[in-house]
Design a protein around this motif. Structure first.
Motif, PDB file in Angstrom:
ATOM      1  N   ARG A 286       0.827  -1.203   0.000  1.00 42.44           N
ATOM      2  CA  ARG A 286       0.000   0.000   0.000  1.00 42.44           C
ATOM      3  C   ARG A 286       0.862   1.254   0.000  1.00 42.44           C
ATOM      4  O   ARG A 286       0.341   2.361  -0.145  1.00 42.44           O
ATOM      5  CB  ARG A 286      -0.932   0.000   1.210  1.00 42.44           C
ATOM      6  CG  ARG A 286      -1.989  -1.084   1.162  1.00 42.44           C
ATOM      7  CD  ARG A 286      -2.931  -1.015   2.341  1.00 42.44           C
ATOM      8  NE  ARG A 286      -3.955  -2.055   2.271  1.00 42.44           N
ATOM      9  CZ  ARG A 286      -4.897  -2.242   3.170  1.00 42.44           C
ATOM     10  NH1 ARG A 286      -4.956  -1.446   4.229  1.00 42.44           N
ATOM     11  NH2 ARG A 286      -5.784  -3.198   3.040  1.00 42.44           N
ATOM     12  N   ASP A 287       2.153   1.077   0.193  1.00 44.07           N
ATOM     13  CA  ASP A 287       3.044   2.225   0.164  1.00 44.07           C
ATOM     14  C   ASP A 287       3.149   2.765  -1.263  1.00 44.07           C
ATOM     15  O   ASP A 287       3.090   2.001  -2.225  1.00 44.07           O
ATOM     16  CB  ASP A 287       4.447   1.835   0.628  1.00 44.07           C
ATOM     17  CG  ASP A 287       4.574   1.930   2.133  1.00 44.07           C
ATOM     18  OD1 ASP A 287       5.720   1.912   2.609  1.00 44.07           O
ATOM     19  OD2 ASP A 287       3.552   2.030   2.812  1.00 44.07           O
ATOM     20  N   THR A 288       3.319   4.043  -1.377  1.00 46.76           N
ATOM     21  CA  THR A 288       3.572   4.615  -2.705  1.00 46.76           C
ATOM     22  C   THR A 288       5.064   4.614  -3.015  1.00 46.76           C
ATOM     23  O   THR A 288       5.457   4.697  -4.169  1.00 46.76           O
ATOM     24  CB  THR A 288       3.038   6.054  -2.789  1.00 46.76           C
ATOM     25  OG1 THR A 288       3.626   6.825  -1.729  1.00 46.76           O
ATOM     26  CG2 THR A 288       1.521   6.074  -2.653  1.00 46.76           C
TER      27      THR A 288
ATOM     28  N   ARG B 248      18.146  -3.657  -7.910  1.00 48.61           N
ATOM     29  CA  ARG B 248      17.117  -2.987  -7.123  1.00 48.61           C
ATOM     30  C   ARG B 248      16.368  -2.017  -8.028  1.00 48.61           C
ATOM     31  O   ARG B 248      16.893  -1.539  -9.043  1.00 48.61           O
ATOM     32  CB  ARG B 248      17.733  -2.221  -5.954  1.00 48.61           C
ATOM     33  CG  ARG B 248      18.650  -1.116  -6.422  1.00 48.61           C
ATOM     34  CD  ARG B 248      19.321  -0.402  -5.272  1.00 48.61           C
ATOM     35  NE  ARG B 248      20.565   0.223  -5.728  1.00 48.61           N
ATOM     36  CZ  ARG B 248      21.664   0.302  -5.015  1.00 48.61           C
ATOM     37  NH1 ARG B 248      21.685  -0.196  -3.784  1.00 48.61           N
ATOM     38  NH2 ARG B 248      22.736   0.888  -5.484  1.00 48.61           N
ATOM     39  N   ARG B 249      15.138  -1.736  -7.631  1.00 45.46           N
ATOM     40  CA  ARG B 249      14.293  -0.825  -8.382  1.00 45.46           C
ATOM     41  C   ARG B 249      13.459  -0.051  -7.387  1.00 45.46           C
ATOM     42  O   ARG B 249      12.940  -0.634  -6.444  1.00 45.46           O
ATOM     43  CB  ARG B 249      13.358  -1.612  -9.290  1.00 45.46           C
ATOM     44  CG  ARG B 249      13.045  -1.040 -10.635  1.00 45.46           C
ATOM     45  CD  ARG B 249      14.159  -0.914 -11.433  1.00 45.46           C
ATOM     46  NE  ARG B 249      14.052  -0.328 -12.732  1.00 45.46           N
ATOM     47  CZ  ARG B 249      15.063   0.378 -13.154  1.00 45.46           C
ATOM     48  NH1 ARG B 249      16.085   0.634 -12.374  1.00 45.46           N
ATOM     49  NH2 ARG B 249      15.033   0.839 -14.370  1.00 45.46           N
ATOM     50  N   ASN B 250      13.273   1.258  -7.588  1.00 43.60           N
ATOM     51  CA  ASN B 250      12.356   1.973  -6.723  1.00 43.60           C
ATOM     52  C   ASN B 250      11.038   2.195  -7.463  1.00 43.60           C
ATOM     53  O   ASN B 250      10.971   2.140  -8.683  1.00 43.60           O
ATOM     54  CB  ASN B 250      12.962   3.276  -6.204  1.00 43.60           C
ATOM     55  CG  ASN B 250      13.081   4.332  -7.288  1.00 43.60           C
ATOM     56  OD1 ASN B 250      12.083   4.699  -7.902  1.00 43.60           O
ATOM     57  ND2 ASN B 250      14.276   4.817  -7.508  1.00 43.60           N
ATOM     58  N   SER B 251      10.008   2.475  -6.696  1.00 44.62           N
ATOM     59  CA  SER B 251       8.660   2.527  -7.246  1.00 44.62           C
ATOM     60  C   SER B 251       8.440   3.686  -8.208  1.00 44.62           C
ATOM     61  O   SER B 251       7.427   3.727  -8.909  1.00 44.62           O
ATOM     62  CB  SER B 251       7.644   2.598  -6.113  1.00 44.62           C
ATOM     63  OG  SER B 251       7.950   3.664  -5.232  1.00 44.62           O
TER      64      SER B 251
ATOM     65  N   ALA C  81       8.896   1.810   2.131  1.00 42.91           N
ATOM     66  CA  ALA C  81       9.553   2.995   2.688  1.00 42.91           C
ATOM     67  C   ALA C  81       8.895   3.470   3.976  1.00 42.91           C
ATOM     68  O   ALA C  81       9.574   3.888   4.908  1.00 42.91           O
ATOM     69  CB  ALA C  81       9.557   4.116   1.662  1.00 42.91           C
ATOM     70  N   LEU C  82       7.592   3.413   4.053  1.00 43.45           N
ATOM     71  CA  LEU C  82       6.898   4.076   5.147  1.00 43.45           C
ATOM     72  C   LEU C  82       6.405   3.140   6.233  1.00 43.45           C
ATOM     73  O   LEU C  82       6.385   3.499   7.400  1.00 43.45           O
ATOM     74  CB  LEU C  82       5.711   4.870   4.591  1.00 43.45           C
ATOM     75  CG  LEU C  82       6.068   6.010   3.632  1.00 43.45           C
ATOM     76  CD1 LEU C  82       4.799   6.670   3.111  1.00 43.45           C
ATOM     77  CD2 LEU C  82       6.957   7.028   4.331  1.00 43.45           C
ATOM     78  N   THR C  83       5.997   1.976   5.872  1.00 43.26           N
ATOM     79  CA  THR C  83       5.270   1.146   6.828  1.00 43.26           C
ATOM     80  C   THR C  83       6.054  -0.032   7.363  1.00 43.26           C
ATOM     81  O   THR C  83       5.592  -0.717   8.259  1.00 43.26           O
ATOM     82  CB  THR C  83       3.977   0.594   6.191  1.00 43.26           C
ATOM     83  OG1 THR C  83       4.335  -0.218   5.065  1.00 43.26           O
ATOM     84  CG2 THR C  83       3.073   1.710   5.746  1.00 43.26           C
ATOM     85  N   GLY C  84       7.208  -0.283   6.843  1.00 42.71           N
ATOM     86  CA  GLY C  84       7.834  -1.543   7.218  1.00 42.71           C
ATOM     87  C   GLY C  84       9.231  -1.414   7.746  1.00 42.71           C
ATOM     88  O   GLY C  84       9.979  -0.507   7.404  1.00 42.71           O
ATOM     89  N   ASN C  85       9.575  -2.353   8.594  1.00 43.37           N
ATOM     90  CA  ASN C  85      10.961  -2.520   9.004  1.00 43.37           C
ATOM     91  C   ASN C  85      11.492  -3.842   8.508  1.00 43.37           C
ATOM     92  O   ASN C  85      12.455  -4.357   9.036  1.00 43.37           O
ATOM     93  CB  ASN C  85      11.068  -2.487  10.529  1.00 43.37           C
ATOM     94  CG  ASN C  85      11.084  -1.078  11.050  1.00 43.37           C
ATOM     95  OD1 ASN C  85      11.611  -0.185  10.403  1.00 43.37           O
ATOM     96  ND2 ASN C  85      10.505  -0.878  12.204  1.00 43.37           N
ATOM     97  N   GLN C  86      10.840  -4.389   7.523  1.00 47.70           N
ATOM     98  CA  GLN C  86      11.212  -5.710   7.062  1.00 47.70           C
ATOM     99  C   GLN C  86      11.393  -5.741   5.555  1.00 47.70           C
ATOM    100  O   GLN C  86      10.788  -4.963   4.823  1.00 47.70           O
ATOM    101  CB  GLN C  86      10.123  -6.723   7.437  1.00 47.70           C
ATOM    102  CG  GLN C  86       9.842  -6.824   8.914  1.00 47.70           C
ATOM    103  CD  GLN C  86       8.817  -7.884   9.216  1.00 47.70           C
ATOM    104  OE1 GLN C  86       8.598  -8.790   8.440  1.00 47.70           O
ATOM    105  NE2 GLN C  86       8.191  -7.786  10.372  1.00 47.70           N
ATOM    106  N   PHE C  87      12.231  -6.645   5.146  1.00 50.19           N
ATOM    107  CA  PHE C  87      12.294  -7.024   3.756  1.00 50.19           C
ATOM    108  C   PHE C  87      11.415  -8.254   3.602  1.00 50.19           C
ATOM    109  O   PHE C  87      11.458  -9.167   4.424  1.00 50.19           O
ATOM    110  CB  PHE C  87      13.731  -7.391   3.353  1.00 50.19           C
ATOM    111  CG  PHE C  87      14.648  -6.223   3.241  1.00 50.19           C
ATOM    112  CD1 PHE C  87      15.251  -5.693   4.369  1.00 50.19           C
ATOM    113  CD2 PHE C  87      14.933  -5.664   2.011  1.00 50.19           C
ATOM    114  CE1 PHE C  87      16.115  -4.608   4.277  1.00 50.19           C
ATOM    115  CE2 PHE C  87      15.797  -4.582   1.908  1.00 50.19           C
ATOM    116  CZ  PHE C  87      16.391  -4.054   3.045  1.00 50.19           C
TER     117      PHE C  87
END
Lengths: 115, 114
Positions: free
Chosen positions: A28-30, A50-53, A97-103
């Protein structure tokens, strides 16, 4: 629910064939980041890309290419003219980026390239 | 430039024994994590840490303890080993989560519980 789905458990191809490994993600993160890792038979995990959104440009590196499509939440990996050395397990991963501390990792796709 | 160092590489334990898997990184990474890899299950997160003194549980934390007293070290403790903990364990570190920095992995510890 799985955040990263790799529906292909095992793939076998004959050397020199092209092969695409699928990765579908859910977030749900942008702002988020996607990764591919390779695990050869020796067992270590090797970072590939790696790729960013915000960057939907496809990327090519030698025989490897990646297709990122936000519309279908997919980040597929294609190997062109496969070689025996490409035989490995490939993992797709997501970092939010915003909601997680996990991969979040998919369950991996085992690729066997037959000579 | 050692990266992420895991020790030991192999270990055999008896049920009920305890042990510590060591993980050290020399990249000054804030984020460290432990995964286990089982056939068909991919990498499952056990515990992670976003900095010294801060740890949290992942997807499969039961039977494992962690601590993070320094930025460099993130040991994983098996309190009372069980056959279900037979697995390959990977330690990883990265500059941060929520960023484009990939995780760097150690070479893994192959653990067998008899």
């Amino acid at each position: 629910a799985q955040k990263v789905t790799q529906a292909q458990t095992e793939i076998s191809v004959v050397e020199k064939e092209d092969v695409t490994l699928d990765c579908v993600y859910e977030t749900r993160d942008t702002t988020y980041y996607l990764f591919w890792y390779k695990q050869p038979p020796s067992g270590e995990l090797v970072f590939l890309i790696r790729r960013n959104s915000f960057d939907e440009q496809n990327e090519i590196s030698g025989r490897y290419s990646w297709n990122f499509q936000k519309s279908t939440s997919s980040f597929n990996f294609t190997i062109t003219a496969s070689q025996v050395v490409d035989s490995a397990v490939y993992f797709c991963a997501l970092s939010e980026a915003l909601t997680g501390n996990q991969f979040y990792f998919g369950t991996g796709t085992s690729l066997t390239v037959i000579p | 430039n050692a990266g992420v160092t895991q020790t030991p590489k192999f270990q055999v334990l008896k049920t009920g024994q305890s042990m510590t898997l060591q993980c050290a990184q020399d990249m000054n990474h804030e984020y460290m994590s432990w995964y286990r890899q089982d056939p068909g299950m991919g990498l499952r997160l056990i515990h992670y840490s976003v900095g010294a003194g801060i740890t949290d549980q992942g997807e499969v934390p039961n039977g494992y303890n962690v601590s993070r007293s320094t930025t460099e070290d993130f040991p994983l403790r098996l309190l009372s080993a069980a056959p279900s903990q037979t697995s390959v364990y990977f330690c990883a570190s990265s500059y941060a989560t929520g960023s484009n920095q990939p995780q760097h992995f150690g070479d893994g510890t192959r653990l067998s519980i008899l």
